[in-house]
Design an enzyme around this catalytic site. Structure first.
Site, short mmCIF file in Angstrom:
data_model
loop_
_atom_site.label_atom_id
_atom_site.label_comp_id
_atom_site.label_asym_id
_atom_site.label_seq_id
_atom_site.Cartn_x
_atom_site.Cartn_y
_atom_site.Cartn_z
N ASP A 269 -0.13 -3.58 10.34
CA ASP A 269 -1.49 -4.02 10.09
C ASP A 269 -2.41 -3.01 10.76
OD1 ASP A 269 -2.74 -6.18 8.63
OD2 ASP A 269 -3.86 -6.46 10.48
N ALA A 270 -3.38 -2.53 10.00
CA ALA A 270 -4.27 -1.50 10.54
C ALA A 270 -5.71 -1.90 10.31
CB ALA A 270 -3.99 -0.16 9.86
N PHE B 165 -6.91 7.20 1.53
CA PHE B 165 -7.25 5.89 0.96
C PHE B 165 -8.23 5.20 1.89
CE2 PHE B 165 -5.00 2.84 3.70
CZ PHE B 165 -4.21 3.70 4.42
N HIS C 147 0.08 4.38 -0.13
CA HIS C 147 -0.40 5.46 0.76
C HIS C 147 0.22 5.27 2.15
CE1 HIS C 147 -3.50 7.05 -1.92
NE2 HIS C 147 -3.72 5.80 -2.25
N LYS C 148 0.17 4.03 2.62
CA LYS C 148 0.74 3.74 3.94
C LYS C 148 2.23 4.07 3.93
CE LYS C 148 -0.25 -0.34 5.73
NZ LYS C 148 -0.83 -1.68 6.10
N ARG D 11 -1.55 5.56 12.42
CA ARG D 11 -0.28 5.14 11.81
C ARG D 11 0.84 6.07 12.25
NH1 ARG D 11 -2.23 4.71 7.45
NH2 ARG D 11 -2.64 2.51 7.82
N ASN E 241 0.84 -1.20 0.00
CA ASN E 241 0.00 0.00 0.00
C ASN E 241 0.88 1.27 0.00
OD1 ASN E 241 -1.62 2.18 0.84
ND2 ASN E 241 -3.07 0.82 1.82
N LYS F 27 -3.07 14.62 8.20
CA LYS F 27 -3.44 13.30 8.73
C LYS F 27 -2.37 12.80 9.69
CE LYS F 27 -4.63 8.56 7.41
NZ LYS F 27 -4.74 7.56 6.37
N ASP G 257 -10.74 6.55 4.79
CA ASP G 257 -10.46 7.95 5.14
C ASP G 257 -11.64 8.90 4.90
OD1 ASP G 257 -7.96 7.63 6.19
OD2 ASP G 257 -6.88 8.11 4.35
#
Ligand code: ITT
Length: 190
Positions: free
Chosen positions: A68-69, A144, A14-15, A173, A12, A167, A147
Site C-alpha cells: 500500500d503506497a 503512473f 506499474h507497481k 517502493r 496495478n 525510478k 509520478d
C-alpha cells in the site's frame, strides 16, 4: 531463498513491473497475482496493507505480499496519504496542483508499506520512503499516478520523466522491495 516462489498481489501493473525488476536484479522470479482487495478505511498504511494481505491469504495459500503506497503533502497535513488512489481517480494531478496553487512550500513524500505473508503464518512488514516536492506543472509521461508531479529530493526530473530503472534507484517502493528481497535471500535482520 526462503521460498520457492513469491507472488505480488496487486491490480496495478506499474507497481508489479517496478518490483519485478528489483527481484530479477537479485536473480529472483516474481509472480503476479491479480487480486483486488477491499481496502479498509484507515489513516495507517500498515493497517491497510496487513488487512489486504489477510484477504489474499484467506483465498490463496502461497507466499505473497501486498503493497500500500501513498503521497503525503506537508502543507495539506499529509493529504492525500491513504486516500491517494481515490484522490488520483477523482481530482487527479490537476486537482492537486490547484489545491497547492502558488504555495511555495511544496514538500511531500511517498511512503510504501509492504506486508508479506506465507501459509505458515509468518508475516513481515517492510517500508520505504522518498522525500521530494510537488512540481508547479505536470512534467513527464512516464510512470503512473502522481509520478509526473513528484520530484524527488536532489534530482531534477520528476518520477514521470524517469524510466523504471531510474525510478527504482530511489523510489519508496524500490526501498521497501529491496528490504523484502534481502530478507527473503539472507534472512537479514531488519
Ligand atoms: P493495488 O492496491 O491493487 O496494489 P493501487 O494502484 O490501488 O493498486 P495503492 O493503493 O498502493 O495501489 O496506491 C494508491 C495510489 O497512490 C495509486 O493509485 C497512485 O495514484 C498513488 N501512488 C502510489 N505509488 C505511486 C508511485 O510510485 N508513483 C505515483 N503514484 C503512486
Amino acid at each position: 531463498m526462503k521460498f520457492k516462489e513469491v507472488y505480488f498481489a496487486t491490480t496495478n501493473l506499474h507497481k508489479f513491473k517496478e518490483a519485478e525488476k528489483i527481484f530479477s536484479k537479485y536473480g529472483l522470479n516474481l509472480k503476479h497475482l491479480n487480486f483486488k482487495t477491499a481496502e479498509i478505511q484507515s489513516e495507517n498504511l500498515e493497517e491497510i496493507a496487513k488487512n489486504s494481505l489477510n484477504q489474499v491469504l484467506s483465498q490463496h495459500k502461497i507466499p505473497v505480499f501486498v503493497e500500500d503506497a501513498g503521497l503525503f503533502i506537508k502543507v495539506l497535513n499529509g493529504f492525500p496519504g491513504p486516500y491517494s488512489s481515490y484522490v488520483f481517480k477523482t481530482i487527479g494531478l490537476k486537482g492537486i496542483l490547484n489545491l497547492l496553487g502558488k504555495t511555495r512550500n511544496r514538500e511531500a513524500f511517498f511512503l510504501s508499506v509492504i506486508a508479506f505473508g506465507s501459509p505458515s503464518g509468518e508475516q513481515k512488514i517492510f517500508t520505504g520512503k522518498v522525500l521530494g516536492k510537488i512540481t508547479f506543472k505536470i512534467r513527464g509521461l512516464g510512470g503512473f499516478g502522481f509520478d509526473p508531479i513528484f520530484q524527488p529530493k536532489n534530482h531534477k526530473k520528476t518520477f514521470g520523466q524517469m524510466n523504471v530503472e531510474e525510478k527504482n534507484r530511489f523510489s519508496h517502493r524500490a526501498k521497501a522491495v529491496k528490504k523484502l528481497v534481502k530478507w527473503l535471500l539472507f534472512k537479514e535482520k531488519l
